[in-house]
Design an enzyme around this catalytic site. Structure first.
Site, PDB file in Angstrom:
ATOM      1  N   ASN A  16      31.364  -7.494  39.045  1.00 51.97           N
ATOM      2  CA  ASN A  16      31.890  -6.624  38.037  1.00 51.97           C
ATOM      3  C   ASN A  16      31.922  -5.226  38.610  1.00 51.97           C
ATOM      4  O   ASN A  16      32.775  -4.529  38.417  1.00 51.97           O
ATOM      5  CB  ASN A  16      31.713  -6.820  36.690  1.00 51.97           C
ATOM      6  N   ILE A  95      18.231  -6.366  26.556  1.00 45.89           N
ATOM      7  CA  ILE A  95      18.434  -5.981  25.275  1.00 45.89           C
ATOM      8  C   ILE A  95      18.023  -4.541  25.153  1.00 45.89           C
ATOM      9  O   ILE A  95      16.785  -4.242  25.651  1.00 45.89           O
ATOM     10  CB  ILE A  95      17.742  -6.905  24.267  1.00 45.89           C
ATOM     11  N   ASN A 110      30.516  -2.709  27.447  1.00 48.22           N
ATOM     12  CA  ASN A 110      29.714  -4.064  28.153  1.00 48.22           C
ATOM     13  C   ASN A 110      30.903  -4.993  28.195  1.00 48.22           C
ATOM     14  O   ASN A 110      31.944  -4.891  27.536  1.00 48.22           O
ATOM     15  CB  ASN A 110      28.838  -4.553  27.209  1.00 48.22           C
ATOM     16  N   HIS A 112      31.426  -9.324  28.446  1.00 49.57           N
ATOM     17  CA  HIS A 112      30.726 -10.365  27.671  1.00 49.57           C
ATOM     18  C   HIS A 112      31.771 -11.557  28.211  1.00 49.57           C
ATOM     19  O   HIS A 112      32.821 -11.502  27.818  1.00 49.57           O
ATOM     20  CB  HIS A 112      30.429 -10.356  26.220  1.00 49.57           C
ATOM     21  N   ASP A 148      25.783  -7.898  21.401  1.00 48.68           N
ATOM     22  CA  ASP A 148      27.405  -8.521  21.803  1.00 48.68           C
ATOM     23  C   ASP A 148      28.267  -8.226  20.474  1.00 48.68           C
ATOM     24  O   ASP A 148      29.285  -9.095  20.353  1.00 48.68           O
ATOM     25  CB  ASP A 148      27.348  -9.930  22.266  1.00 48.68           C
ATOM     26  N   GLU A 177      37.674 -11.284  34.243  1.00 49.51           N
ATOM     27  CA  GLU A 177      36.827 -10.054  34.074  1.00 49.51           C
ATOM     28  C   GLU A 177      37.086  -9.040  35.185  1.00 49.51           C
ATOM     29  O   GLU A 177      37.099  -7.920  34.517  1.00 49.51           O
ATOM     30  CB  GLU A 177      35.309 -10.566  34.356  1.00 49.51           C
TER      31      GLU A 177
HETATM   32  C1  GRF Z   1      29.507 -11.825  33.874  1.00 46.37           C
HETATM   33  O1  GRF Z   1      30.043 -13.040  33.394  1.00 46.37           O
HETATM   34  C2  GRF Z   1      29.608 -10.897  32.789  1.00 46.37           C
HETATM   35  O2  GRF Z   1      30.438 -11.127  31.854  1.00 46.37           O
HETATM   36  C3  GRF Z   1      28.331 -10.882  32.145  1.00 46.37           C
HETATM   37  O3  GRF Z   1      27.197 -11.262  33.173  1.00 46.37           O
HETATM   38  C4  GRF Z   1      27.986 -11.664  34.352  1.00 46.37           C
HETATM   39  C5  GRF Z   1      28.122 -10.711  35.534  1.00 46.37           C
HETATM   40  O4  GRF Z   1      28.488 -11.048  36.708  1.00 46.37           O
HETATM   41  N1  GRF Z   1      27.798  -9.923  31.301  1.00 46.37           N
HETATM   42  P1  GRF Z   1      28.331 -10.043  37.993  1.00 46.37           P
HETATM   43  O5  GRF Z   1      27.150  -9.653  38.230  1.00 46.37           O
HETATM   44  O6  GRF Z   1      29.458  -8.876  37.582  1.00 46.37           O
HETATM   45  O7  GRF Z   1      29.055 -10.753  39.082  1.00 46.37           O
END
Ligand code: GRF
Length: 206
Positions: A16, A95, A110, A112, A148, A177
């Site tokens: 991400n 957290i 964030n 999720h 969350d 994502e």
């Molecule tokens: C993702 O699934 C995100 O939703 C969650 O942690 C994971 C991170 O994956 N919070 P990456 O490190 O971005 O590949």
């Protein structure tokens, strides 16, 4: 006009993070990276960010024993030192306490891997599948003291395909994502209040 500077918090792979960095590089997000920070010094995300010439630093949470507030103070200091305006958590597995959350109120996002408010916490896809959900997805939300929770800024949804295993689901939703997070951050940078009133929805028909 100077562009806002984004601090990205990671703990692992950083896919991400890369989607956000790509979108800043190609102008989709009108912002520039300030710093990438990880609580895990071995997180692959740090190397990936550094390879792109982004300031990338590890702050080992274990060095702070169980003092979450002290760890958060160190994170906050690093973000401020880098001139951060907005914080994007991207797979950051700690957290946070009010020491980190309060200074970024309304300026920390964030991602999720579930359609919140369903399935906060971990193992979201497995839990959604066990619950018999027909639709799964991911959410970008503002970070508040509750885990969350926080205002939803965007969601992407897809149909569960029969017999699909968790790994396949994980891959498919992570691709969503990578579409959702840059779109939400771009809209947030442009006009956060407008986005709060009109969150982004992506429907994937697989
Ligand atoms: C993702 O699934 C995100 O939703 C969650 O942690 C994971 C991170 O994956 N919070 P990456 O490190 O971005 O590949």
């Amino acid at each position: 006009m100077t562009k806002p500077r984004i601090g990205i918090l990671v703990s692992g792979r950083g896919s991400n993070m890369l989607a956000l960095l790509d979108a800043m590089a190609d102008g989709t997000i009108a912002a520039e990276p300030a710093i990438v920070l990880s609580n895990d010094l071995a997180a692959p995300a740090l190397e990936k960010a550094a390879a792109r010439g982004i300031r990338a630093e590890g702050i080992d949470h274990r060095a702070f024993k169980r003092d979450r507030a002290a760890f958060d103070a160190a994170l906050l200091a690093a973000l401020q030192d880098a001139g951060t305006d907005i914080v994007a958590c991207a797979g950051f597995m700690r957290i946070m306490t009010p020491v980190m959350i309060a200074p970024w109120a309304g300026r920390m996002l964030n991602i999720h891997p579930s359609l919140l408010p369903a399935f906060t916490g971990l193992n979201t896809h497995a839990r959604a599948r066990t619950a018999g959900c027909a639709i799964l997805g991911c959410t970008v939300h503002e970070v508040i003291d509750d885990l969350d929770a926080g205002h939803i800024l965007g969601q992407a949804a897809t149909a569960y395909q029969r017999e699909e295993d968790i790994a396949a689901l994980d891959t498919r939703i992570r691709r969503l994502e990578h579409r959702l997070y840059p779109a939400v951050l771009a809209a947030f940078v442009a006009d956060p209040e407008a986005l709060r009133h009109n969150p982004i929805a992506i429907l994937d028909y697989g």
